[in-house]
Write a protein that holds these residues in place. Structure first.
Motif, short mmCIF file in Angstrom:
data_model
loop_
_atom_site.label_atom_id
_atom_site.label_comp_id
_atom_site.label_asym_id
_atom_site.label_seq_id
_atom_site.Cartn_x
_atom_site.Cartn_y
_atom_site.Cartn_z
N LYS A 14 0.84 -1.19 0.00
CA LYS A 14 0.00 0.00 0.00
C LYS A 14 0.88 1.24 0.00
CE LYS A 14 -4.01 -1.91 2.30
NZ LYS A 14 -4.95 -1.76 3.40
N LYS A 15 0.43 2.23 -0.72
CA LYS A 15 1.15 3.49 -0.75
C LYS A 15 0.86 4.24 0.55
CE LYS A 15 1.08 3.98 -5.73
NZ LYS A 15 0.64 4.78 -6.86
N PRO A 16 1.85 4.91 1.12
CA PRO A 16 1.62 5.59 2.39
C PRO A 16 0.59 6.72 2.30
CG PRO A 16 3.84 6.02 1.59
CD PRO A 16 3.21 5.02 0.67
N ALA A 17 0.61 7.46 1.24
CA ALA A 17 -0.37 8.54 1.08
C ALA A 17 -1.18 8.22 -0.17
CB ALA A 17 0.33 9.88 0.96
N GLY A 18 -2.33 7.61 0.01
CA GLY A 18 -3.10 7.09 -1.09
C GLY A 18 -3.54 8.11 -2.11
N LYS A 19 -4.00 9.25 -1.71
CA LYS A 19 -4.55 10.23 -2.65
C LYS A 19 -3.68 11.47 -2.73
CE LYS A 19 -8.17 7.71 -3.36
NZ LYS A 19 -8.44 7.02 -4.57
N ARG A 20 -2.37 11.29 -2.74
CA ARG A 20 -1.45 12.43 -2.80
C ARG A 20 -1.60 13.19 -4.11
NH1 ARG A 20 4.51 10.99 -1.35
NH2 ARG A 20 3.45 10.56 0.59
N TRP A 21 -1.93 12.50 -5.17
CA TRP A 21 -2.04 13.15 -6.47
C TRP A 21 -3.21 14.13 -6.51
CZ3 TRP A 21 -6.45 12.40 -9.38
CH2 TRP A 21 -7.25 11.34 -9.00
N LEU A 22 -4.24 13.91 -5.68
CA LEU A 22 -5.34 14.88 -5.62
C LEU A 22 -4.89 16.20 -5.01
CD1 LEU A 22 -8.34 12.63 -4.51
CD2 LEU A 22 -8.00 13.74 -6.71
N ILE A 23 -4.02 16.11 -4.01
CA ILE A 23 -3.49 17.33 -3.40
C ILE A 23 -2.63 18.08 -4.40
CG2 ILE A 23 -2.02 18.20 -1.54
CD1 ILE A 23 -2.92 15.76 0.11
N VAL A 24 -1.79 17.35 -5.13
CA VAL A 24 -0.93 17.96 -6.14
C VAL A 24 -1.79 18.62 -7.22
CG1 VAL A 24 0.78 17.49 -7.92
CG2 VAL A 24 0.98 16.40 -5.68
N LEU A 25 -2.81 17.92 -7.66
CA LEU A 25 -3.70 18.46 -8.70
C LEU A 25 -4.43 19.71 -8.22
CD1 LEU A 25 -4.84 17.97 -11.55
CD2 LEU A 25 -6.67 16.67 -10.47
#
Length: 88
Positions: A14-25
């Motif tokens: 599992k990735k540690p921060a699952g929805k990190r790409w939403l924050i970046v976006l």
């Protein structure tokens, strides 16, 4: 006839921060909306898009550093020592 047990596959990490790409976006879209050029020519659009891409990379780098920095900060906080008088 006994059936053979199926070997279990490797578990997915599992990735540690699952929805990190939403924050970046979200940060990139906010920056791009605030810094939209007044006259959108081809050159200005290319510079604007490349700058938005660099903002996305900077946000990803900042988020990558934020996790370990928080761990170090939490470990550096002083912990209250239990009173020796309370043990009797």
């Amino acid at each position: 006839m006994a059936s053979k047990a199926k070997p279990k596959g490797k578990a997915k990490a599992k990735k540690p921060a699952g929805k990190r790409w939403l924050i970046v976006l979200a940060f990139t879209a906010f920056w791009a909306a605030v810094n939209e050029p007044g006259q959108l020519s081809m050159g200005a659009a290319i510079v604007w898009g490349l700058t938005a891409l660099s903002v996305a990379f900077l946000v990803m780098a900042g988020l990558a550093l934020l996790g370990p920095a928080l761990v170090l900060l939490i470990r550096a906080l002083p912990r209250p020592k239990p009173d020796e008088a309370d043990e009797t």
